[in-house]
Design a protein around this motif. Sequence first.
Motif, PDB file in Angstrom:
ATOM      1  N   THR A 296      -7.214  -1.829  -4.977  1.00  0.00           N
ATOM      2  CA  THR A 296      -6.754  -0.442  -4.909  1.00  0.00           C
ATOM      3  C   THR A 296      -5.547  -0.290  -3.985  1.00  0.00           C
ATOM      4  OG1 THR A 296      -8.322   0.052  -3.119  1.00  0.00           O
ATOM      5  CG2 THR A 296      -9.043   0.488  -5.379  1.00  0.00           C
ATOM      6  N   ALA A 297      -5.377  -1.216  -3.050  1.00  0.00           N
ATOM      7  CA  ALA A 297      -4.222  -1.154  -2.148  1.00  0.00           C
ATOM      8  C   ALA A 297      -3.029  -1.940  -2.685  1.00  0.00           C
ATOM      9  CB  ALA A 297      -4.598  -1.694  -0.767  1.00  0.00           C
ATOM     10  N   ASN A 298      -3.196  -2.534  -3.855  1.00  0.00           N
ATOM     11  CA  ASN A 298      -2.129  -3.332  -4.450  1.00  0.00           C
ATOM     12  C   ASN A 298      -1.191  -2.428  -5.246  1.00  0.00           C
ATOM     13  OD1 ASN A 298      -0.633  -5.149  -6.213  1.00  0.00           O
ATOM     14  ND2 ASN A 298      -2.086  -6.720  -5.558  1.00  0.00           N
TER      15      ASN A 298
ATOM     16  N   PRO B 143       4.242   7.131  -2.236  1.00  0.00           N
ATOM     17  CA  PRO B 143       4.683   6.931  -0.847  1.00  0.00           C
ATOM     18  C   PRO B 143       3.732   6.083  -0.007  1.00  0.00           C
ATOM     19  CG  PRO B 143       4.962   9.225  -1.492  1.00  0.00           C
ATOM     20  CD  PRO B 143       4.183   8.565  -2.584  1.00  0.00           C
ATOM     21  N   PHE B 144       2.474   5.954  -0.417  1.00  0.00           N
ATOM     22  CA  PHE B 144       1.508   5.192   0.380  1.00  0.00           C
ATOM     23  C   PHE B 144       1.499   3.716  -0.007  1.00  0.00           C
ATOM     24  CE2 PHE B 144      -0.013   9.552   0.427  1.00  0.00           C
ATOM     25  CZ  PHE B 144      -0.227   9.750   1.768  1.00  0.00           C
ATOM     26  N   TYR B 145       2.369   3.316  -0.913  1.00  0.00           N
ATOM     27  CA  TYR B 145       2.422   1.927  -1.347  1.00  0.00           C
ATOM     28  C   TYR B 145       3.787   1.350  -1.031  1.00  0.00           C
ATOM     29  CZ  TYR B 145      -1.964   2.442  -3.841  1.00  0.00           C
ATOM     30  OH  TYR B 145      -3.282   2.653  -4.149  1.00  0.00           O
ATOM     31  N   HIS B 146       3.806   0.180  -0.433  1.00  0.00           N
ATOM     32  CA  HIS B 146       5.047  -0.526  -0.138  1.00  0.00           C
ATOM     33  C   HIS B 146       5.165  -1.654  -1.154  1.00  0.00           C
ATOM     34  CE1 HIS B 146       5.460   1.681   3.573  1.00  0.00           C
ATOM     35  NE2 HIS B 146       4.201   1.413   3.824  1.00  0.00           N
ATOM     36  N   LEU B 147       6.029  -1.455  -2.132  1.00  0.00           N
ATOM     37  CA  LEU B 147       6.112  -2.420  -3.231  1.00  0.00           C
ATOM     38  C   LEU B 147       6.830  -3.684  -2.786  1.00  0.00           C
ATOM     39  CD1 LEU B 147       7.004  -0.027  -6.150  1.00  0.00           C
ATOM     40  CD2 LEU B 147       4.784  -0.665  -5.249  1.00  0.00           C
ATOM     41  N   ASP B 148       6.296  -4.825  -3.230  1.00  0.00           N
ATOM     42  CA  ASP B 148       6.960  -6.098  -2.948  1.00  0.00           C
ATOM     43  C   ASP B 148       7.817  -6.473  -4.144  1.00  0.00           C
ATOM     44  OD1 ASP B 148       5.183  -7.196  -4.898  1.00  0.00           O
ATOM     45  OD2 ASP B 148       3.652  -7.437  -3.336  1.00  0.00           O
TER      46      ASP B 148
END
Length: 953
Positions: free
Chosen positions: A472-474, A486-491
């Motif tokens: 869920t945090a991916n 905004p709560f996800y930092h994409l790689d």
Amino acid sequence: MLIAYTTGVLFLPLGLVIPWLWLIVVLNQHDSWLKGLIEAIQVLPFSYQIWISLAAFGVSISLTVWLIWQLLKKEHLSLAPIVVGGTISVMLAGWLALKNWLFLLLAGGMIVIVLFSARENIKNSDGAGVVTVALAGVVTGVMAGVMAGDIVAVAVYVGRVKLIVEPVVAALLTAGVAVVVAAGVAVVVGGVKLGVAGAVAGVVPPLLTVVVALGVAVKVGGVNLGVPGLETGAVVAEVPALGTGAVMAAVPAGVAAGVAVVVAVVVAQVVAGVMAGVVAAGVAAGVAAGVAGVATLPLTWFSVVASLIAFALAPVKDNIVFITTTVILIALSIQNLGWLSALIIPVTLVSYYRIFPDYCFISLIGYYTFPNYLLKLFRFSDSTIRWLRPQTAKILFQLPPYTSELLWIPLPNHAQLLVSEFRERPEQALTIFQYTQTFSLPGFQITLQNALPQIVADQLKQIQSIPELIFTANSDHPILPFLIYPFYHLDSDSNTSTPETPLPKVKSELSILLPRLQTIIQDIQSALENQNIPLRERGLERINNNVVRLQSQLPSLGLKGEAIKRWTPVLEHWRSVIELEQNEQRKLSEGELINPFQYGNPVRLDQKNLFKGRQRFANEIVRRVLDRDRPTLVLHGPRRCGKTSFLYNFPRLLPSDIFPVFVDMQSSAITTSESDFCFGLVRAIHKDCKSQGVQLPNIPKRTDFQPSPYTTLEDWLNEAFTKIGERRILLNLDEFEKIGTAIQNGQITLRLFDELRHLIQHYEKLGFLFSGVQTLEELGPNWSSYFISVVPIEMLYLEPNEAEELLLKPDPGFALRYAPDIVKEVLRLTNCHPYCLQLLGASMVNQANFNHTDFITAELLQASINDAFISGQPYFTNIWTEFTGTTPEEMVIGQELLLQVAKTDILLPITTEIVEKVLTRLLRYHILHKINEGYDFEIPLLKQWVRERAVRS
């Protein structure tokens, strides 16, 4: 529909209601429009004045554009002077020639609109020339229409033409003459490839039409415009009042026709040719005459007209349009209706925002507003309920935005339908959500905002295992990143793209809980990455306790009743999932020893059993901080000797009246610029003081530091110090050498040194401790000259008793036992070096678990050493390559010296200056030390690694 689409982009919907407006006027007062046009003639100036004004317009425009070209060549022109200068020039010329404010404002307004609309095209002299032609064409076309009406009126009188015909015939005849006069100019303008944006052709002519119509209507409504001395002139005054008033209507008809021609030709350039232009001309003339008649309608019919106009303008979706429309309608009706014209406000409000009929009709669709429990209350069968309540998706497709794009107020139950669809068909629901997201009206955005917390909570509650929880945090999760991007930092490997449409504003409960839940997920990942199974179990147990604590803190975090009911089941479900994984790890860990040793990362504050000693250094720092001279402290020593762990554990070691603040200078975010440094400093102070129970002022935004970083920093510090009373703040800049690197790279200037020195000298409640491998003197003259009062503190190895305690009691549940002299041998091999102690301790636990024993013998110690050489390869290699020299030549010499000492215990005589320099470096960084007349390794474990595993560069 043809009328609508040829009226222009902005006024497209208005074309739909024009026939209705005409019908209302004709049914009520069939001759009111004619009376309005007859009244309008009184505001027209003399024909010869118009000719002079038109000439003055042309001269002034030419002069303005010539100046613009000259400035363009020198690249000194911005967009604003084009609009302002051109407008002032034209208005001045118009006033001098015409002295008629109403006419002047009309022309000036046209200039402003055209110039502003064409601003993107004025990038060079060619663009300026094109815009000049367009500007001249628009102004000339409108003025020609006005003149045509005036000329025809005079010609009819002078020639004594007796037009004993109906008013409509006279008006049409005059309009025909005006069309001929204005068409030539308009066609020329239209024939030039203007290059001006299509929006100018679609929007500006309708605006001009409305301005003319408004002038006519306001005059008819009797509003005093404050235009003094408006005289019709001798010629016009002598026009006889024909029985039907046909000639009197000729001039205003010419105005409408002239404007209509410009509308027709320019719109035709953009839309669909001559036929569209003719239709648009008719629409423009209709607006000019229709509005004049509307002003005399009674309240009931005027309310209907106002409602239709506001309803038609609703697609503009701009509150300014609503306010402007309302003001215009009130101005039209105030003479006729008096104070009753104020009733137009609620009428336009209801119509413009589509409260009636759209919203009321959609809200009364019974099959979607009745909840299931209400239907069951009336004992409906399941089949009847399914018939009354079709699939959620079908209902959603029958609601806005699929049926109407104008939703200013949220629909009842709309958010619940979205939530229900996400539970049943999340992929399809996401499509509906994203489509709704593209509409910016409050009705849509508030609906999404209300639905989002429950949708996210449902997604987080559906997980059934730890891998699902971690996923869920991916950023590759199929649902959540698109909802709460905004709560996800994409790689770089993520397939999820940044959404093109703005996300709905999230409620505060999501901003509060999601970062905490993501921290829990990160802790779970870290716990499961531990190679020691008992530590995984213990880590999960600690995480579960954190979840319980978070659940109990929901009210204190600001969540209210509904939000608490929403998130409590989620946290309880997470607890059950974590407990299941904890039980699995417990089964796997039966008989294994806990491995508490940690050699890869610094020891954190919550690992107090693993951090031993260093109280002597803490006492020395406290004494220096409280010293009246307040010197700058420099904590230096070899890598991996525990400096960062010492700083992490400062809060336990220092008295309560000193707040230690940890600042990691290895973060590139803090050394990118001076504003980023100041922002990072403030954020670190705020975070660490808050963790120690002190609430400081809110952190300014990162952008607030960019104009004046040091002023913003000092302003915040001055405010913060009022909150801490007599206590002090100790700033610990770890890896401070990175500041020098940033200065060398040009990211930061020497002004930072000036600011740091200023803070040290003038802020008594602020202390500084620099931590790194080197001293200030070794870093060069910039450091030593800026920071004069400096006290270096060297940190090396643990005391023997502290090191022994670390091996025997790293954790309360530690059960590993040692054979006689094993602990003593470990202390000798590591020389009580913190990293080597942790490394060898972890290797001994691994060997004990591998051999299913809890007792370390000499054989297992040797196996542990070999294991440590593998696990600690990065540490040993770093010493071998980085600390043996600063150049390739020095590195080769340094490695050769270490090999001599490691294999022979003899160091050949120093014969050259470069060899002496390398030896000094090895001694400085405590790799070698002098014994009697020779040299040896300070850490025997490192000596063994060099002897057995080192490879020359």
